[in-house]
Design a protein around this motif. Structure first.
Motif, short mmCIF file in Angstrom:
data_model
loop_
_atom_site.label_atom_id
_atom_site.label_comp_id
_atom_site.label_asym_id
_atom_site.label_seq_id
_atom_site.Cartn_x
_atom_site.Cartn_y
_atom_site.Cartn_z
N TYR A 1 46.89 72.65 34.37
CA TYR A 1 45.84 73.22 34.60
C TYR A 1 44.90 72.57 35.36
N GLU B 1 45.94 63.48 28.90
CA GLU B 1 44.67 63.96 29.35
C GLU B 1 44.45 65.20 30.08
N HIS B 2 45.82 65.56 30.48
CA HIS B 2 45.82 66.96 31.26
C HIS B 2 45.99 68.13 30.04
N GLN B 3 45.86 69.16 30.66
CA GLN B 3 46.28 70.48 29.82
C GLN B 3 47.26 71.01 30.73
N ARG C 1 47.15 77.41 26.66
CA ARG C 1 46.76 76.26 27.16
C ARG C 1 47.44 75.21 26.10
N PHE C 2 48.17 74.33 26.87
CA PHE C 2 48.83 73.30 25.95
C PHE C 2 47.94 71.89 26.18
N TYR C 3 47.45 71.38 25.07
CA TYR C 3 46.58 70.27 25.26
C TYR C 3 47.31 68.79 24.53
#
Lengths: 221, 152
Positions: A47, A76-78, A99-101
């Protein structure tokens, strides 16, 4: 060979299954094509960055999952991921995840549980679950290092009285006292992080017996 | 559980866990509306926890003002459920912002160069996008902001 896009239905239920930061993309075959020789190709996206990236080990595969742990390891990224189906010269449109966190969504696996007993108590030692690592030689990172507020829900069940207690702890050792001698107790432990709800993964149930009451044993002699 | 945020010499307590749980209930549907996935407003390089403590209060204060004045005010919720959840989130962030303003009044919320620089970068990302799209994107990035606060 380019395929004709859109002639096939898309794969369904595309989602990340994540435990201790091991992030597996999983999907179901397109409707009506179960059991057929369908192959799949996966791409992923960080993302805020600019383009979809290939995962070479998940190009033209017949299985319905793809390990994207390495590609999604900066928690820490998505991320997004997508998969399309191919059958002969036909292929589906892409089926995409939300969106995968990883930091918020990974399930925290159960700790290792070690039990020791005496007549009226059971001592429990917990070892925090380990984060997924790319190769075995890497040093292990405990999930506790990532989630400083990691807690454990410890349940103990008396198989004679059918009574259960639960206790929420943050430290790794605890003692259940005032137990009945010579009784089988079963222990179940779940890790969790306070905050948005996550799926949980309880430990295997472990059972152990408290020792016989030594005083009555002596009187019997 | 209440969380105490140490932002340099500004110390506030907030129910961060409640706010995060509230957002997690609408997160998927809000993020699904954000189709511009190659732009991220709150980037790692401007993170709160990556900012020196003395400037953290000012940076957070400015980000919350941006959210309250230009995101929540302009967000058009698709249904009543989301409207209620978003309103509760806005009120929670407003409370935090008021606490930060108290710190400001007590001179414990200075705005150093780092805070100004990082906020201007965030603002430029924000202003890259058309108004309605940026509102949806910023709201979808609340999990990032809340994570920054968790780690501050």
């Amino acid at each position: 060979v380019p395929c004709v896009s859109g002639d096939l239905p898309k794969p369904t239920n595309v989602a990340f299954i994540s435990i201790n930061m091991k992030n597996i993309l999983q999907w179901n075959p397109p409707e009506g094509l179960q059991g057929m020789e369908v192959s799949y190709t996966v791409q992923y996206f960080i993302y805020g960055q600019k383009k979809w990236l290939n995962k070479s080990e998940c190009r033209n595969i017949s299985r319905t999952y793809c390990d994207l742990s390495a590609e999604t390891s900066d928690y820490e990224h998505q991320y997004y991921a997508k998969v399309k189906a191919m059958w002969g010269t036909n292929c589906s449109k892409w089926a995409e995840t939300g969106r995968f966190y990883p930091f918020l969504e990974t399930q925290i696996g159960p700790p290792e549980v070690a039990l020791t007993t005496d007549e009226k108590s059971i001592s429990i030692v917990l070892t925090a679950p380990k984060k997924w690592k790319k190769n075995p030689e890497e040093s292990s990172i405990s999930m506790q290092q990532i989630y400083s507020n990691l807690k454990y829900n410890v349940s103990i069940y008396n198989t004679k009285s059918n009574r259960t207690w639960s206790q929420c702890v943050t430290n790794h050792t605890l003692v259940f006292s005032w137990l009945e001698p010579g009784t089988l107790y079963c222990v179940l432990v779940e890790s969790f992080v306070p905050g948005p709800p996550r799926l949980t993964h309880p430990s295997e149930r472990q059972c152990v017996s408290t020792l016989e009451d030594q005083t009555t044993a002596l009187e019997v002699k | 559980g209440l969380k105490t945020l140490h932002l340099g010499s500004c110390v506030i307590t907030t129910n961060l866990q409640g706010i995060r749980s509230g957002f997690s209930e609408i997160r998927d549907s809000v993020q699904a509306k954000d189709e511009i996935i190659d732009v991220r407003i709150l980037r790692k390089t401007q993170s709160l926890q990556g900012t020196k403590p003395a400037d953290q209060c000012c940076l957070l204060h400015h980000i919350l003002r941006l959210y309250l004045d230009r995101v929540f005010k302009n967000y058009q919720p698709p249904d009543h459920h989301i409207f209620r959840k978003v309103s509760r989130l806005a009120n929670s962030l407003l409370t935090i912002k008021k606490d930060l303003r108290l710190c400001h009044a007590h001179m414990s919320c200075p705005c150093g160069e780092e805070a100004k620089e990082k906020y201007s970068q965030i603002l430029s990302h924000f202003e890259e996008l058309p108004p309605q799209a940026v509102v949806v994107k910023a709201l979808g990035e609340l999990d990032i902001l809340l994570q920054w606060m968790e780690e501050a």
